[in-house]
Design an enzyme around this catalytic site. Sequence first.
Site, short mmCIF file in Angstrom:
data_model
loop_
_atom_site.label_atom_id
_atom_site.label_comp_id
_atom_site.label_asym_id
_atom_site.label_seq_id
_atom_site.Cartn_x
_atom_site.Cartn_y
_atom_site.Cartn_z
CD GLU A 30 -3.04 -0.72 0.24
OE1 GLU A 30 -3.08 0.41 -0.30
OE2 GLU A 30 -3.84 -1.62 -0.02
CB CYS B 196 -2.00 7.30 1.92
SG CYS B 196 -3.49 6.57 2.63
P1 NAD Z 1 8.14 4.99 4.77
O1 NAD Z 1 8.08 4.26 3.48
O2 NAD Z 1 9.30 5.87 5.05
O3 NAD Z 1 8.09 3.97 6.00
C1 NAD Z 1 7.09 2.96 6.08
C2 NAD Z 1 7.66 1.79 6.87
O4 NAD Z 1 8.66 1.15 6.08
C3 NAD Z 1 8.35 2.19 8.16
O5 NAD Z 1 8.12 1.20 9.13
C4 NAD Z 1 9.82 2.24 7.75
O6 NAD Z 1 10.71 2.09 8.85
C5 NAD Z 1 9.90 1.08 6.78
N1 NAD Z 1 10.96 1.19 5.78
C6 NAD Z 1 11.36 2.30 5.13
N2 NAD Z 1 12.33 2.01 4.25
C7 NAD Z 1 12.53 0.67 4.34
C8 NAD Z 1 13.42 -0.24 3.68
N3 NAD Z 1 14.30 0.19 2.78
N4 NAD Z 1 13.37 -1.53 4.02
C9 NAD Z 1 12.48 -1.97 4.93
N5 NAD Z 1 11.61 -1.16 5.60
C10 NAD Z 1 11.65 0.15 5.31
O7 NAD Z 1 6.76 5.80 4.90
P2 NAD Z 1 6.31 6.88 5.95
O8 NAD Z 1 7.08 8.15 5.78
O9 NAD Z 1 6.29 6.30 7.33
O10 NAD Z 1 4.81 7.10 5.45
C11 NAD Z 1 4.52 7.95 4.40
C12 NAD Z 1 4.18 7.24 3.11
O11 NAD Z 1 3.27 6.17 3.33
C13 NAD Z 1 3.48 8.18 2.14
O12 NAD Z 1 3.97 7.97 0.85
C14 NAD Z 1 2.02 7.77 2.25
O13 NAD Z 1 1.23 8.11 1.13
C15 NAD Z 1 2.16 6.30 2.43
N6 NAD Z 1 0.96 5.73 3.04
C16 NAD Z 1 0.19 4.90 2.27
C17 NAD Z 1 -0.98 4.38 2.81
C18 NAD Z 1 -1.87 3.46 2.01
O14 NAD Z 1 -2.74 2.81 2.60
N7 NAD Z 1 -1.70 3.35 0.71
C19 NAD Z 1 -1.36 4.71 4.12
C20 NAD Z 1 -0.53 5.57 4.85
C21 NAD Z 1 0.62 6.06 4.30
#
Ligand code: NAD
Length: 466
Positions: free
Chosen positions: A222, A257
């Site tokens: 997602e 999001c």
């Molecule tokens: P992020 O991608 O930075 O982090 C999300 C999770 O992934 C965290 O737990 C992070 O520690 C982990 N992570 C990050 N890089 C990683 C890697 N290389 N390997 C493994 N794990 C990793 O996102 P964020 O800043 O916490 O959230 C914002 C983003 O999430 C925005 O783009 C938003 O649109 C999206 N989002 C999507 C939804 C949806 O349902 N589609 C819902 C909420 C947020």
Amino acid sequence: MIQRENPARFTEIVGSVAETSPIEVDAVVWAADADFRRWSATPIEERLGLLTRAAEAIEDALGDLSVLLARETGKVLGDCRGEIGFAVRFLRWVVAQAPISYAESEVDDDRGRLIRQHKPYGVVAAITPWNAPVILSMLKIAPALAAGNAVVVKPSPLAPLTLDRIVALIGGPLRIVHGGPATGAALAGHDLVRKVAFTGGAAGGRAVAALAGERLTPTVLELGGNDPAVFLDDAPFDDAAMDRLVMATFATGGQVCMAAKRLYVPSRQLADFVDAYLAAAKRVLVTGDPLADGVTMGPVISAAARKAAEQLRTGDCRDLGRFEADPDLGYFVRPALVVAPGPGDPLVVAEQFAPVVPVLGYDDEDAVLAAANAGDLGLGASVWSSDEERAVAFARRFEAGFAFVNTHNRTGMSLRAPFGGVKRSGWGREYAEEGLAEYVQTCVIHAPAGFRPGAPAPENPAAYPV
Ligand code: NAD
């Protein structure tokens, strides 16, 4: 150790959790695999009993948990109560729905006997972002546990505290690890993980999908969105609609999001729209301490998020609402509407995830549809009109996983509606029956009629299709 500061008062440390090293992740996943052996053999009634008790425990603690969530994320208290309350409702809905969705079915007719089973995967890794850590984790945890999987959840290091408490309240074959990308990678890339469910941005999603792909581990992704909100030329700019639209962009400081991230209005109505939007923001948008009464927008999540947001405030930038915050105390950003930026402006072509929104004029409906559908992302979209049929006809042409009519997001997502992006906003679904289906594999037992004990031998066995 991960220390979490309050983004509204960054000198205040809200709490801390121990960081899980990649070696420790390995031990946790092995333990989860042992959990899975026991849990998958437990009757579904007992599994659902755990979720029922979890819903009660979380509901009992809702007041304290909501304050903790507000303090670690900067989200306003009402939204934190709403998020945790929704997680409780979701848990109860899973308890009601799982026996139906996961029921074994059998047909026994002149072609033989066919049993269809829904089996758990094993260890599910749930990796979630900071902006709605409770519900976005629960969307994975609840159906996965109901189906008989064990779960290891890794929340964002920017919001680990409330989920840590909630995991302790749930208990059972649910474990939590803490850390950033290295911890997430150790989890997503572990050989004993049989399904990865990730919510977050494109960079993390790409890294997690690559690790899972190397091991052929199935994933739910997602990802981000850059949702358009399109006003057709018969859409009224009435107060209620404009109030809804403003909060559809600025709830959680624009860090949602499915926020309305690009606004499109007929060019000849642009000036009237801007006036109506500014007036609505004065009514409903109050930036300040997330725990204070009447505040509807808190700070952004971090110093880096504030810097990125400030850089988007360019061109014809209008400040919005009432600003009752002290930027020297917390990561506060003045919410803004940027009027008529160029179509290639970064604020238009990429997800801002910040309290700054562009409004663009358009002259032709096909052209605005093309603009709305431009780009890689296809999470949500909305169309606004006084004619619902016209709006629905327009909505059918959106390239988005979820299209709203006369509102955007903030509807209290129906549990009947599956949610998930198209294009590069992700794959897989959450909520609804589709969300439950992500955590089981359909396996079939077949006793063909011609080969059943005592059956006459088929005239031509080769005629049976494989
Ligand atoms: P992020 O991608 O930075 O982090 C999300 C999770 O992934 C965290 O737990 C992070 O520690 C982990 N992570 C990050 N890089 C990683 C890697 N290389 N390997 C493994 N794990 C990793 O996102 P964020 O800043 O916490 O959230 C914002 C983003 O999430 C925005 O783009 C938003 O649109 C999206 N989002 C999507 C939804 C949806 O349902 N589609 C819902 C909420 C947020």
